[in-house]
Design an enzyme around this catalytic site. Structure first.
Site, PDB file in Angstrom:
ATOM      1  CG  ASP A   1      -1.969   1.061   1.262  1.00 30.65           C
ATOM      2  OD1 ASP A   1      -2.948   1.031   0.499  1.00 30.65           O
ATOM      3  OD2 ASP A   1      -1.788   1.971   2.098  1.00 30.65           O
TER       4      ASP A   1
ATOM      5  CG  HIS B   1      -5.909  -3.004   0.059  1.00 34.41           C
ATOM      6  ND1 HIS B   1      -5.049  -2.559  -0.933  1.00 34.41           N
ATOM      7  CD2 HIS B   1      -5.601  -2.293   1.171  1.00 34.41           C
ATOM      8  CE1 HIS B   1      -4.273  -1.598  -0.434  1.00 34.41           C
ATOM      9  NE2 HIS B   1      -4.587  -1.416   0.831  1.00 34.41           N
TER      10      HIS B   1
END
Length: 304
Positions: A99, A283
């Site tokens: 991320d 994610h």
């Protein structure tokens, strides 16, 4: 089990979790996470003969949280990585990021390639510097309510995210898509019936304790430098990321809908060793599918 300590890096004290001996591997977390997001990888990488270090990055956990928004630019974040490598007595490291940590990893390899033995980006691919400031692009593509634009006004997102930290993290980590999303970050998610299988109540409690102590402002300030970072990196327009690299992404990661590993991204990583698509994964890649991520990292490390 990793050992914990604080190290002094220029102007800040940084908390690190570390384990093992051998070549240095840094594991950089994203938003809203901490060193704990790498809990499944630390043991395995250390056992394979690496000195594994997972910091709480600037603004997170028990690492210092400078007051000024401008203290969270990409130069500060990369500077922390460079200083950490030096403080650990090394000249080089493999830098792995998820991320926002991937953004820092890619930029460390771009700005200081001589200290990066290899770079791994998880979820967020390398991004060529575009012709327009990032927040202009996101506003045009997704509207004013897109979470990165919503994060810009100091105090607003803090109030929403901090009102009920456990509820915030439960929503974010469960990542149940809201069929009718509303403005901001939490508006993207619907209430989950249960925690996802990869996240225990004990795991959630660790993250809640960390963000109760730190708050969200430090992490949000990274987003508040997006346009500043675009301006600062003008000298590296079209520059390649030359160290050996790897990209890992969950096939169901929503980030793929707005940051693509497309031809333009591939063009700036000429030493790309592979792309790993992790099936049935959203994610929170290294937490959701730890074995797949660890195996990919070990194979990449063996090839260096």
């Amino acid at each position: 089990m990793p050992q914990h300590r604080h190290v002094r890096l220029g102007g800040i004290d940084m908390h690190i979790a570390e384990q093992g001996e051998g070549p240095l591997v840094l594991l950089l977390h994203g938003f809203p996470e901490s060193w704990y997001s790498w809990r499944h990888q630390i043991d395995a990488l250390a056992a394979a003969g690496h000195h594994v270090v997972a910091p709480d990055q600037r603004g997170y956990g028990t690492t210092d949280r400078p007051d000024g928004v401008d203290q969270y630019s990409i130069f500060h974040l990369v500077g922390d990585v460079v200083a950490l490598i030096r403080e650990l007595g090394e000249e080089q490291a493999v830098v792995v990021g998820h991320d926002w940590g991937a953004v820092v990893a890619w930029h460390t390899a771009l700005l200081r390639p001589e200290i990066v033995r290899g770079v791994v980006g998880i979820s967020v691919p390398p991004q060529p510097r575009g012709p327009l400031p990032p927040l202009t692009v996101t506003k045009q593509r997704f509207g004013e309510g897109f979470y990165q634009n919503y994060f810009q006004e100091p105090g607003v997102a803090e109030a929403g995210l901090g009102a009920d930290i456990r509820a915030t993290l439960r929503l974010a980590y469960s990542a149940v898509r809201n069929p009718e999303p509303t403005e901001g970050f939490l508006g993207m998610f619907a209430e989950p019936e249960t925690l996802p299988a990869w996240l225990t109540e004990e795991d959630l409690a660790v993250f809640v304790e960390q963000f109760t102590a730190s708050g969200f402002t430090g992490g949000l300030n990274w987003y508040r430098n997006l346009d500043r970072d675009w301006e600062l990196t003008a000298p590296w327009q079209d520059a390649p990321i030359t160290p050996p690299s790897l990209y890992i992404s969950g096939e169901k990661d929503v980030v793929r809908t707005f940051y693509a590993m497309d031809d333009a991204a591939r063009a700036i990583v000429p030493n790309l060793r592979g792309i790993v698509d992790v099936p049935q994964c959203g994610h929170w890649t290294q937490q959701e599918r730890p074995e797949a991520v660890t195996d990919a990292l070990l194979e990449f490390l063996r090839g260096l």
